[in-house]
Design a protein around this motif. Sequence first.
Motif, short mmCIF file in Angstrom:
data_model
loop_
_atom_site.label_atom_id
_atom_site.label_comp_id
_atom_site.label_asym_id
_atom_site.label_seq_id
_atom_site.Cartn_x
_atom_site.Cartn_y
_atom_site.Cartn_z
N ASP A 19 0.84 -1.20 0.00
CA ASP A 19 0.00 0.00 0.00
C ASP A 19 0.87 1.25 0.00
OD1 ASP A 19 -2.80 1.16 0.34
OD2 ASP A 19 -1.77 2.05 2.06
N ALA A 20 1.94 1.25 0.81
CA ALA A 20 2.84 2.40 0.88
C ALA A 20 3.50 2.66 -0.47
CB ALA A 20 3.89 2.17 1.97
N ILE A 21 3.91 1.60 -1.15
CA ILE A 21 4.55 1.76 -2.47
C ILE A 21 3.55 2.30 -3.48
CG2 ILE A 21 5.54 0.48 -4.41
CD1 ILE A 21 6.88 -1.33 -2.25
N ARG A 22 2.31 1.81 -3.46
CA ARG A 22 1.26 2.34 -4.36
C ARG A 22 1.07 3.84 -4.13
NH1 ARG A 22 -1.34 -2.53 -3.44
NH2 ARG A 22 -2.44 -1.67 -1.64
N GLU A 23 0.96 4.22 -2.86
CA GLU A 23 0.77 5.64 -2.52
C GLU A 23 1.97 6.47 -2.97
OE1 GLU A 23 -1.53 7.71 -0.69
OE2 GLU A 23 -2.92 6.15 -1.34
N TYR A 24 3.15 5.96 -2.72
CA TYR A 24 4.37 6.69 -3.04
C TYR A 24 4.48 6.92 -4.55
CZ TYR A 24 9.37 7.84 -3.15
OH TYR A 24 10.57 8.45 -3.36
N THR A 25 4.23 5.88 -5.33
CA THR A 25 4.42 6.01 -6.78
C THR A 25 3.33 6.87 -7.43
OG1 THR A 25 3.29 3.89 -7.13
CG2 THR A 25 5.68 3.84 -7.00
N ALA A 26 2.19 7.05 -6.76
CA ALA A 26 1.10 7.85 -7.32
C ALA A 26 1.09 9.29 -6.81
CB ALA A 26 -0.25 7.19 -7.01
N CYS A 27 1.95 9.63 -5.85
CA CYS A 27 1.86 10.95 -5.23
C CYS A 27 2.43 12.03 -6.13
CB CYS A 27 2.58 10.95 -3.88
SG CYS A 27 4.38 11.08 -3.98
N THR A 28 2.10 13.26 -5.79
CA THR A 28 2.66 14.45 -6.43
C THR A 28 3.10 15.39 -5.31
OG1 THR A 28 0.60 15.72 -6.46
CG2 THR A 28 0.98 14.21 -8.33
N PRO A 29 3.86 16.44 -5.63
CA PRO A 29 4.23 17.39 -4.58
C PRO A 29 3.03 18.02 -3.86
CG PRO A 29 5.63 17.70 -6.47
CD PRO A 29 4.56 16.72 -6.89
N GLU A 30 1.90 18.13 -4.55
CA GLU A 30 0.70 18.71 -3.94
C GLU A 30 -0.15 17.65 -3.21
OE1 GLU A 30 1.42 19.07 -7.32
OE2 GLU A 30 2.55 20.90 -6.84
N LEU A 31 0.02 16.39 -3.60
CA LEU A 31 -0.77 15.30 -3.01
C LEU A 31 0.17 14.28 -2.38
CD1 LEU A 31 -3.32 14.80 -5.93
CD2 LEU A 31 -3.73 15.98 -3.76
N PRO A 32 0.56 14.52 -1.12
CA PRO A 32 1.51 13.61 -0.47
C PRO A 32 0.97 12.19 -0.36
CG PRO A 32 1.14 15.60 0.85
CD PRO A 32 0.12 15.60 -0.25
N PRO A 33 1.85 11.22 -0.34
CA PRO A 33 1.40 9.83 -0.15
C PRO A 33 0.99 9.64 1.30
CG PRO A 33 3.78 9.91 -0.13
CD PRO A 33 3.30 11.31 -0.45
N ARG A 34 -0.01 8.82 1.51
CA ARG A 34 -0.38 8.50 2.89
C ARG A 34 -0.78 7.04 2.96
NH1 ARG A 34 -5.81 12.17 3.22
NH2 ARG A 34 -7.01 11.02 1.70
N SER A 35 -0.27 6.39 3.96
CA SER A 35 -0.60 4.99 4.18
C SER A 35 -0.56 4.78 5.68
CB SER A 35 0.42 4.10 3.47
OG SER A 35 0.04 2.75 3.55
N TRP A 36 -1.58 4.13 6.20
CA TRP A 36 -1.73 3.95 7.65
C TRP A 36 -2.46 2.63 7.88
CZ3 TRP A 36 -5.66 3.23 11.19
CH2 TRP A 36 -5.39 3.53 12.52
N ALA A 37 -2.08 1.91 8.92
CA ALA A 37 -2.76 0.66 9.27
C ALA A 37 -2.61 0.40 10.76
CB ALA A 37 -2.18 -0.51 8.47
N VAL A 38 -3.48 -0.45 11.26
CA VAL A 38 -3.46 -0.88 12.65
C VAL A 38 -2.58 -2.11 12.75
CG1 VAL A 38 -4.88 -1.71 14.57
CG2 VAL A 38 -5.79 0.03 13.02
N LEU A 39 -1.74 -2.16 13.77
CA LEU A 39 -0.88 -3.32 14.02
C LEU A 39 -1.58 -4.28 14.97
CD1 LEU A 39 2.41 -1.32 14.57
CD2 LEU A 39 1.89 -2.76 12.59
N LEU A 40 -1.71 -5.52 14.55
CA LEU A 40 -2.41 -6.53 15.34
C LEU A 40 -1.45 -7.64 15.73
CD1 LEU A 40 -5.52 -6.71 13.01
CD2 LEU A 40 -5.33 -5.45 15.15
#
Length: 199
Positions: A19-40
């Motif tokens: 998920d983090a890689i997807r967000e990173y590769t799709a981001c722009t300087p105006e649209l930062p990548p964001r990825s968050w999850a709960v650790l179980l």
Amino acid sequence: MSSDVVLMDPEALSGFLADAIREYTACTPELPPRSWAVLLGRFTDDAMHVERVGFAANIRETDDSVLQEFDATIIPRFGACYANGRRGFWCEPHELLRITTEAEAEGLEVLGSIHLHPDWHRIGPPHERGLRVSQEPTPMDRHLFQGSGWPLNMILYLERREGRLYHSLGAWAPPSDTEPDASCRALAIRLRTPATVVE
């Protein structure tokens, strides 16, 4: 229960890393990548054992009370960059309840959360490239870690070097309730080594 050691099979974070890689590769300087999850996972005698992650809906840009919290508290304290709705993650409460209930049915507990830090000094807007982040918590992270009270807060730092992506992990205990601006305590991460037979 708290511990200074986090045990984990690297595969436990594979969904989050994807998920983090997807967000990173799709981001722009105006649209930062964001990825968050709960650790179980589980608390053992002397460690926290992360077994998997759970994803939840983000209401950072849609919930009026969250928007008010950012306007009244976050932006004045941590800076105008947090006026960008792509900055930060706010877990939808019903989603967190669902994740917690499903985890309990499997004998797991919510240990904390994990989120992404990108190499913003390289990919962010020019006026923000002086801000260097890593797998260490920012002042905003410390604020949120303290507010959640979860014993485990992980940050995955993702950067591009020579055309390839690299990442590192940090694990942190929240700051003390009595010292809101105190540092987070670093936790040791122990990754399970694949079983091999040496002849």
